[in-house]
Design an enzyme around this catalytic site. Structure first.
Site, mmCIF file in Angstrom:
data_model
loop_
_atom_site.group_PDB
_atom_site.id
_atom_site.type_symbol
_atom_site.label_atom_id
_atom_site.label_comp_id
_atom_site.label_asym_id
_atom_site.label_seq_id
_atom_site.Cartn_x
_atom_site.Cartn_y
_atom_site.Cartn_z
ATOM 1 N N GLY A 93 0.347 -1.742 7.672
ATOM 2 C CA GLY A 93 -0.604 -1.296 8.542
ATOM 3 C C GLY A 93 -0.921 0.580 8.567
ATOM 4 N N TYR A 118 -10.628 -2.872 2.310
ATOM 5 C CA TYR A 118 -11.859 -2.321 3.040
ATOM 6 C C TYR A 118 -12.761 -3.311 3.669
ATOM 7 C CZ TYR A 118 -10.235 1.847 0.597
ATOM 8 O OH TYR A 118 -9.432 2.861 0.133
ATOM 9 N N ARG A 129 1.009 -2.714 3.145
ATOM 10 C CA ARG A 129 0.993 -4.231 3.866
ATOM 11 C C ARG A 129 1.850 -4.051 5.282
ATOM 12 N NH1 ARG A 129 -2.229 -7.186 1.512
ATOM 13 N NH2 ARG A 129 -2.186 -7.436 -0.980
ATOM 14 N N VAL A 160 -1.131 5.036 -0.044
ATOM 15 C CA VAL A 160 -0.077 4.641 0.588
ATOM 16 C C VAL A 160 0.992 4.300 -0.467
ATOM 17 C CG1 VAL A 160 1.128 3.225 2.293
ATOM 18 C CG2 VAL A 160 -1.185 4.006 2.801
ATOM 19 N N GLY A 192 -2.173 1.935 5.791
ATOM 20 C CA GLY A 192 -3.597 2.444 5.306
ATOM 21 C C GLY A 192 -4.530 2.119 6.591
#
Length: 164
Positions: free
Chosen positions: A100, A136, A98, A92, A102
């Site tokens: 949303g 992750y 930050r 991204v 990804g």
């Protein structure tokens, strides 16, 4: 700021090859690996949409602009006797992080894996990229400390292929 209503996550189309390649170059720059990008947009297009499709990609768009991508391909688990998906890259643009995006890309790849009855979704993360590792893990991923990536490239690949 991107709102969820402005975000579109979709499969890449043949006309997207140039913008997808620019995003790949952005990823390489972020990882300080720009020197490692030796391919080009036309080869990428052939691998995505040619007679033999090696890879698939999805794009994230905000207000009509491509702001991120996920590139993946199928692998196989002999233990599960099921196909899997290997996520080669997820990226991204820094100014869109930050928000949303990804999460939406990773979720879409997971949906594809579920729809295709895959046994697992896997990817690698750089050891220095602690923010990606945190992201992750927050998405439910385990980072496997006991596995290492093996790679053979260029001249080494040619030599290995010539072993009798």
């Amino acid at each position: 700021m991107t709102s969820r209503s402005n975000l579109i996550v979709r499969f890449a189309e043949p006309t997207d090859h140039s913008i997808l390649f620019k995003l790949i170059q952005g990823l390489a720059e972020y990882e300080k690996l720009s020197h490692a990008v030796t391919g080009n947009a036309l080869e990428l297009k052939e691998h995505l949409f040619g007679s033999h499709k090696y890879i698939e990609a999805i794009l994230a768009e905000s207000a009509g602009q491509a702001v991120g991508f996920a590139l993946f391909f199928h692998n196989y688990s002999t233990f599960l006797t099921k196909p899997g998906i290997y996520l080669e890259d997820l990226f991204v643009l820094p100014e869109y992080r930050r928000q949303g995006i990804g999460k939406a890309l990773l979720s879409k790849v997971a949906q594809i894996a579920v729809e295709r009855d895959c046994g697992r979704l896997e990817w690698s993360v750089l050891d220095w990229n602690e923010s990606a590792q945190e992201f992750y893990r927050s998405m439910g991923a385990s980072i496997l400390d006991d596995w290492r990536i093996c790679r053979v490239t260029e001249d080494g690949l040619t030599r290995l292929g010539a072993v009798n």
